[in-house]
Design a protein around this motif. Structure first.
Motif, PDB file in Angstrom:
ATOM      1  N   ASN A  64       0.502   3.615   2.078  1.00 51.09           N
ATOM      2  CA  ASN A  64       0.843   3.850   3.482  1.00 51.09           C
ATOM      3  C   ASN A  64       2.113   3.114   3.885  1.00 51.09           C
ATOM      4  O   ASN A  64       2.945   3.649   4.628  1.00 51.09           O
ATOM      5  N   SER A 115       0.825  -1.199   0.000  1.00 51.89           N
ATOM      6  CA  SER A 115       0.000   0.000   0.000  1.00 51.89           C
ATOM      7  C   SER A 115       0.867   1.259   0.000  1.00 51.89           C
ATOM      8  O   SER A 115       2.054   1.233   0.329  1.00 51.89           O
ATOM      9  N   GLU A 158       2.038  -6.013   4.581  1.00 53.67           N
ATOM     10  CA  GLU A 158       2.438  -4.803   5.307  1.00 53.67           C
ATOM     11  C   GLU A 158       2.923  -5.121   6.714  1.00 53.67           C
ATOM     12  O   GLU A 158       3.647  -4.347   7.312  1.00 53.67           O
ATOM     13  N   GLU A 184      -3.058   5.569   9.887  1.00 53.08           N
ATOM     14  CA  GLU A 184      -2.631   4.260   9.382  1.00 53.08           C
ATOM     15  C   GLU A 184      -1.132   4.245   9.078  1.00 53.08           C
ATOM     16  O   GLU A 184      -0.426   3.289   9.416  1.00 53.08           O
ATOM     17  N   THR A 185      -0.634   5.294   8.444  1.00 49.41           N
ATOM     18  CA  THR A 185       0.795   5.376   8.141  1.00 49.41           C
ATOM     19  C   THR A 185       1.603   5.480   9.426  1.00 49.41           C
ATOM     20  O   THR A 185       2.658   4.849   9.554  1.00 49.41           O
TER      21      THR A 185
END
Length: 185
Positions: free
Chosen positions: A4, A2, A148, A84-85
């Protein structure tokens, strides 16, 4: 991966540079100390330079490890990141930071090899740490569910693999370079 995750890695990488700059500073300090004594033929001082260079490099990276483990969200929060990041960046700092002691030893070994005129083992160690082990592991982890989460493990595992390679190289360098030096006074 992603957007992010890519952003989280970019932010983490900038933070990591502060830790690694300190480790490479120790590396750059130990190279002339070891190499001057190697050129002089002073085996005792070479061995002391290696020992203390390794200890100090591990202390510096160990402090960085503790700081990242304890304050990852606060450090990441310095940057203007989405929630989120920010979460991913803190996770990356904690997982990748777990390999900082391996990285510190590898950085020190690279300096030792260079100081003793052994550029090829230093190059091989660098390639193993950053290319030969890291890239295939990162690719493998992207094939797992939730990449992730898993991809961050590629970095400490690559450092651990690098340390195994460094220990074998160190054994060879000690036999062929250090042990053939004159005995200490």
């Amino acid at each position: 991966m992603s957007v992010n995750a890519v952003t989280a890695y970019g932010v983490y990488y900038k933070i990591q540079q502060f830790a690694f700059f300190a480790g490479f500073g120790m590396n750059n300090a130990m190279i002339p100390l070891i190499s001057f004594n190697y050129g002089k033929g002073d085996r005792k001082r070479v061995e002391e330079g290696i020992r203390w260079g390794m200890v100090y490099t591990l202390i510096v990276l160990g402090i960085c490890l503790v700081v990242l483990e304890l304050f990852a969200p606060q450090i990441a929060n310095i940057f203007a990141l989405s929630q989120e990041t920010l979460r991913m960046c803190a996770l990356a700092m904690r997982i990748i930071g777990a390999g900082y002691l391996f990285a510190g030893a590898n950085i020190a070994f690279q300096g030792v090899f260079q100081a003793l005129g052994q550029g090829m083992p230093s190059l091989i160690l660098c390639l193993v740490r950053q290319l030969i082990a890291a890239l295939p592991l990162a690719w493998l982890f992207t094939c797992l569910p939730n990449p992730e989460l898993w991809i961050w493990l590629a970095f400490p595992l690559a450092e651990a693999i690098g340390l195994v390679v460094a220990l074998f190289q160190d054994r060879h360098v000690r036999k062929t370079v250090i042990q053939v030096m004159s005995q200490p006074d």
